[in-house]
Design a protein around this motif. Sequence first.
Motif, mmCIF file in Angstrom:
data_model
loop_
_atom_site.group_PDB
_atom_site.id
_atom_site.type_symbol
_atom_site.label_atom_id
_atom_site.label_comp_id
_atom_site.label_asym_id
_atom_site.label_seq_id
_atom_site.Cartn_x
_atom_site.Cartn_y
_atom_site.Cartn_z
ATOM 1 N N ALA A 52 -32.462 -52.739 -35.109
ATOM 2 C CA ALA A 52 -33.607 -51.741 -35.375
ATOM 3 C C ALA A 52 -33.810 -50.967 -33.997
ATOM 4 O O ALA A 52 -34.335 -49.960 -34.072
ATOM 5 C CB ALA A 52 -34.873 -52.586 -35.609
ATOM 6 N N ALA A 53 -33.514 -51.589 -32.988
ATOM 7 C CA ALA A 53 -33.746 -50.658 -31.559
ATOM 8 C C ALA A 53 -32.541 -50.213 -31.321
ATOM 9 O O ALA A 53 -32.859 -49.118 -30.632
ATOM 10 C CB ALA A 53 -33.820 -51.893 -30.488
ATOM 11 N N LEU A 54 -31.416 -50.190 -31.789
ATOM 12 C CA LEU A 54 -30.370 -49.476 -31.556
ATOM 13 C C LEU A 54 -29.788 -48.554 -32.635
ATOM 14 O O LEU A 54 -28.924 -47.685 -32.641
ATOM 15 C CB LEU A 54 -29.103 -50.145 -30.983
ATOM 16 N N VAL A 55 -30.532 -48.412 -33.824
ATOM 17 C CA VAL A 55 -30.180 -47.515 -34.995
ATOM 18 C C VAL A 55 -30.095 -46.078 -34.491
ATOM 19 O O VAL A 55 -29.321 -45.646 -35.137
ATOM 20 C CB VAL A 55 -31.143 -47.779 -36.249
ATOM 21 N N TRP A 56 -30.960 -45.578 -33.595
ATOM 22 C CA TRP A 56 -30.758 -44.180 -33.425
ATOM 23 C C TRP A 56 -29.564 -43.591 -32.506
ATOM 24 O O TRP A 56 -29.268 -42.525 -32.719
ATOM 25 C CB TRP A 56 -32.195 -43.835 -32.773
ATOM 26 N N TRP A 57 -28.991 -44.954 -32.152
ATOM 27 C CA TRP A 57 -27.671 -44.452 -31.016
ATOM 28 C C TRP A 57 -26.284 -44.694 -31.637
ATOM 29 O O TRP A 57 -25.245 -44.382 -31.256
ATOM 30 C CB TRP A 57 -27.888 -45.229 -29.843
ATOM 31 N N ILE A 58 -26.373 -45.465 -32.732
ATOM 32 C CA ILE A 58 -25.189 -45.931 -33.574
ATOM 33 C C ILE A 58 -24.693 -44.588 -34.379
ATOM 34 O O ILE A 58 -25.468 -44.280 -35.200
ATOM 35 C CB ILE A 58 -25.372 -47.134 -34.405
ATOM 36 N N LYS A 59 -23.617 -44.390 -34.220
ATOM 37 C CA LYS A 59 -23.032 -43.149 -35.013
ATOM 38 C C LYS A 59 -22.039 -43.660 -36.032
ATOM 39 O O LYS A 59 -21.339 -44.716 -35.773
ATOM 40 C CB LYS A 59 -22.079 -42.354 -34.181
ATOM 41 N N ALA A 60 -22.097 -43.056 -37.234
ATOM 42 C CA ALA A 60 -20.925 -43.306 -38.303
ATOM 43 C C ALA A 60 -19.523 -43.058 -37.787
ATOM 44 O O ALA A 60 -19.388 -42.091 -36.953
ATOM 45 C CB ALA A 60 -21.320 -42.546 -39.393
ATOM 46 N N PRO A 61 -18.723 -43.909 -38.214
ATOM 47 C CA PRO A 61 -17.142 -43.928 -37.788
ATOM 48 C C PRO A 61 -16.643 -42.402 -38.468
ATOM 49 O O PRO A 61 -17.162 -42.122 -39.476
ATOM 50 C CB PRO A 61 -16.530 -44.898 -38.198
ATOM 51 N N PRO A 62 -15.657 -41.845 -37.790
ATOM 52 C CA PRO A 62 -15.232 -40.477 -38.475
ATOM 53 C C PRO A 62 -14.682 -40.985 -39.763
ATOM 54 O O PRO A 62 -14.085 -41.875 -39.821
ATOM 55 C CB PRO A 62 -14.388 -39.863 -37.374
#
Length: 64
Positions: A52-62
Motif C-alpha cells: 500500500a505504501a509503495l503502490v505508486w512507485w511500482i511499475k508494470a513489467p514491459p
Amino acid sequence: MTTSSRAFAPLDLIQLVSIALIWGVNNILAKVAVDAFPALMTVALRFVIVLAALVWWIKAPPKQ
C-alpha cells in the motif's frame, strides 16, 4: 585518493536517528503483532502495508 571530511549536517543526523527509531519501533510492533495474530497473518499484513505504501512507485513489467 583524497577524502574530505565534514561534520554531519542536521538533516543527516535527523535521518540517522529516524532510521534507528523506525527500526526499533518496528521490532516492538512485530512482537506485539505476533502475539495478537498468527505468524502467517502477521507476515501477510506486513506485505500488504508495504504494498500500500509503495503502490505508486511500482511499475508494470514491459510487455514482450
